[in-house]
Design a protein around this motif. Structure first.
Motif, PDB file in Angstrom:
ATOM      1  N   LEU A   1       0.836  -1.080  -0.040  1.00 50.60           N
ATOM      2  CA  LEU A   1      -0.192   0.072  -0.061  1.00 50.60           C
ATOM      3  C   LEU A   1       0.838   1.233   0.066  1.00 50.60           C
ATOM      4  N   ARG A   2       0.568   2.168  -1.010  1.00 46.93           N
ATOM      5  CA  ARG A   2       1.215   3.248  -1.052  1.00 46.93           C
ATOM      6  C   ARG A   2       0.579   4.306  -0.644  1.00 46.93           C
ATOM      7  N   VAL A   3       0.770   5.183   0.338  1.00 48.87           N
ATOM      8  CA  VAL A   3      -0.004   6.344   0.884  1.00 48.87           C
ATOM      9  C   VAL A   3       0.965   7.803   0.638  1.00 48.87           C
ATOM     10  N   GLU A   4       0.128   8.671  -0.133  1.00 48.15           N
ATOM     11  CA  GLU A   4       0.687   9.799  -0.560  1.00 48.15           C
ATOM     12  C   GLU A   4       0.012  11.116  -0.079  1.00 48.15           C
ATOM     13  N   ASP A   5       0.067  11.555   1.002  1.00 48.76           N
ATOM     14  CA  ASP A   5      -0.537  12.866   1.452  1.00 48.76           C
ATOM     15  C   ASP A   5      -2.234  12.786   1.136  1.00 48.76           C
ATOM     16  N   GLY A   6      -2.825  11.899   2.003  1.00 49.19           N
ATOM     17  CA  GLY A   6      -4.279  11.683   1.689  1.00 49.19           C
ATOM     18  C   GLY A   6      -4.765  10.876   0.586  1.00 49.19           C
ATOM     19  N   THR A   7      -3.872  10.335  -0.144  1.00 47.04           N
ATOM     20  CA  THR A   7      -4.170   9.236  -1.287  1.00 47.04           C
ATOM     21  C   THR A   7      -3.814   7.870  -1.051  1.00 47.04           C
ATOM     22  N   LEU A   8      -4.338   6.979  -1.749  1.00 49.80           N
ATOM     23  CA  LEU A   8      -4.020   5.573  -1.475  1.00 49.80           C
ATOM     24  C   LEU A   8      -3.856   4.744  -2.629  1.00 49.80           C
ATOM     25  N   ASP A   9      -2.880   3.891  -3.043  1.00 53.98           N
ATOM     26  CA  ASP A   9      -2.687   2.736  -3.922  1.00 53.98           C
ATOM     27  C   ASP A   9      -2.575   1.537  -3.516  1.00 53.98           C
TER      28      ASP A   9
END
Length: 337
Positions: free
Chosen positions: A149-157
């Motif tokens: 899981l990649r979390v980037e400033d309020g987004t998730l992939d």
């Protein structure tokens, strides 16, 4: 494209493309990254090879799916979503959130299971407000199935396979029951590690990273009013016809996690937290409770081995058993525990 609804309507036009059986589930699989034909077949047990090939052809013609060749050393052909196909992510996520209302525990007889199918639930439980300013990757191994899981400033992939790019902030290894308990906030990370239910690898802040991930991805059961998760599954087993004329409260204590059920003449209210006025309370741990729910362990065995106990009015124990479909023999054991 096959049969059409023949309606000049955006919903109907969309269903013309993705409304066929298996089609949306193919999109669900591809939202987790490029997949080989064999990966798709494995992730969609029950689909015939001809049907899979035909659905992929239809999706390619609609511009939703394309084929690509992975760079060496893999060099294999994969299917992946186009920009148009990837735009379906919020649709699938919202459908998953809505579908949680029908996700009973345990699975119905004959239902298959893949860890990848739960990853949509992970995405659906994402709390962007908690993830503001967080830029981290988390790798998870659940019973040998790896995803990240990649979390980037309020987004998730969310993607299949080990983390790529930046080194993950942590690598969590656990089993399915523990993973579900962590995600539902029924079990804390420190407790899972202390009891040997999970293992964490990474730098000095790896354990804290797991805690952040659990907070970002897991919704408190309090937030759902007891409609989903463990207490929602208990509520789904309620038999109103067996509770006519009953006015009682039943408590459930799973380690430190407590919830209770209030029965009022055939109606039920499931509530997070303990009940001070419970007529009978079941005490057990999460693992035993999941085994009981899945039918792996009987109540008789749970009480005989000390994995579960009950306190309160024996008669209320019998009525609780009837209200939730437990055999009276098991309830009789509980009442005497």
């Amino acid at each position: 494209m096959g049969r059409s609804y023949d309606q000049f309507c955006p919903a109907a036009r969309a269903l013309d493309v993705i409304g066929g059986r298996w089609t949306l589930l193919i999109v669900r699989e591809l939202l987790l990254g490029p997949r080989r034909y064999s990966d798709l077949a494995d992730g969609l047990p029950g689909i015939g090879p001809n049907v899979l090939a035909e659905r992929l052809r239809t999706l390619r013609e609609a511009g939703i799916v394309t084929q690509a060749k992975l760079p060496p050393p893999a060099g294999t052909t994969v299917y992946e979503l186009t920009e148009l196909g990837a735009a379906m992510r919020p649709v699938v996520d919202e459908l998953t959130r809505w579908g949680l209302r029908f996700l009973d525990i345990p699975p119905r007889p004959g239902e298959r299971y893949r860890i990848g199918w739960l990853l949509g639930c992970v995405r659906a439980g994402f709390r962007p407000e908690v993830a503001r300013g967080v830029n981290e990757t988390y790798e998870v191994n659940v019973d040998g199935d790896v995803f990240h899981l990649r979390v980037e400033d309020g987004t998730l992939d969310v993607r299949h396979g080990p983390a790529t790019g930046p080194a993950p902030a942590c690598i969590l290894t656990t089993d399915l029951a523990t993973f579900m308990a962590l995600g539902a906030r029924l079990l804390g990370v420190p407790d899972a590690l202390r009891r040997g239910l999970a293992r964490v690898e990474g730098g000095p802040g790896a354990v804290d990273a797991v805690g952040r991930a659990a907070g970002i991805l897991g919704s408190h059961l309090d937030d759902t009013g007891g409609r989903y998760g463990i207490i929602g599954a208990v509520g789904a087993a309620f038999r109103p016809e067996a509770a006519r004329g009953v006015h009682e409260t039943y408590g459930f204590l799973l380690g430190e996690f407590a919830f209770h059920a209030r029965v009022e003449d055939g109606t039920l209210h499931m509530c997070p937290g303990p009940a001070d006025d419970a007529d009978v309370t079941l005490h057990t741990d999460l693992a035993t409770f999941l085994k009981l729910g899945a039918g792996i362990m009987s109540l008789e065995d749970a009480f005989a081995t000390g994995a579960a106990t009950a306190e309160g009015d024996p008669g209320a124990g019998l009525r609780m058993a009837a209200a939730f479909g437990v055999t009276f023999a098991a309830a009789d054991t509980a009442a005497g525990a």
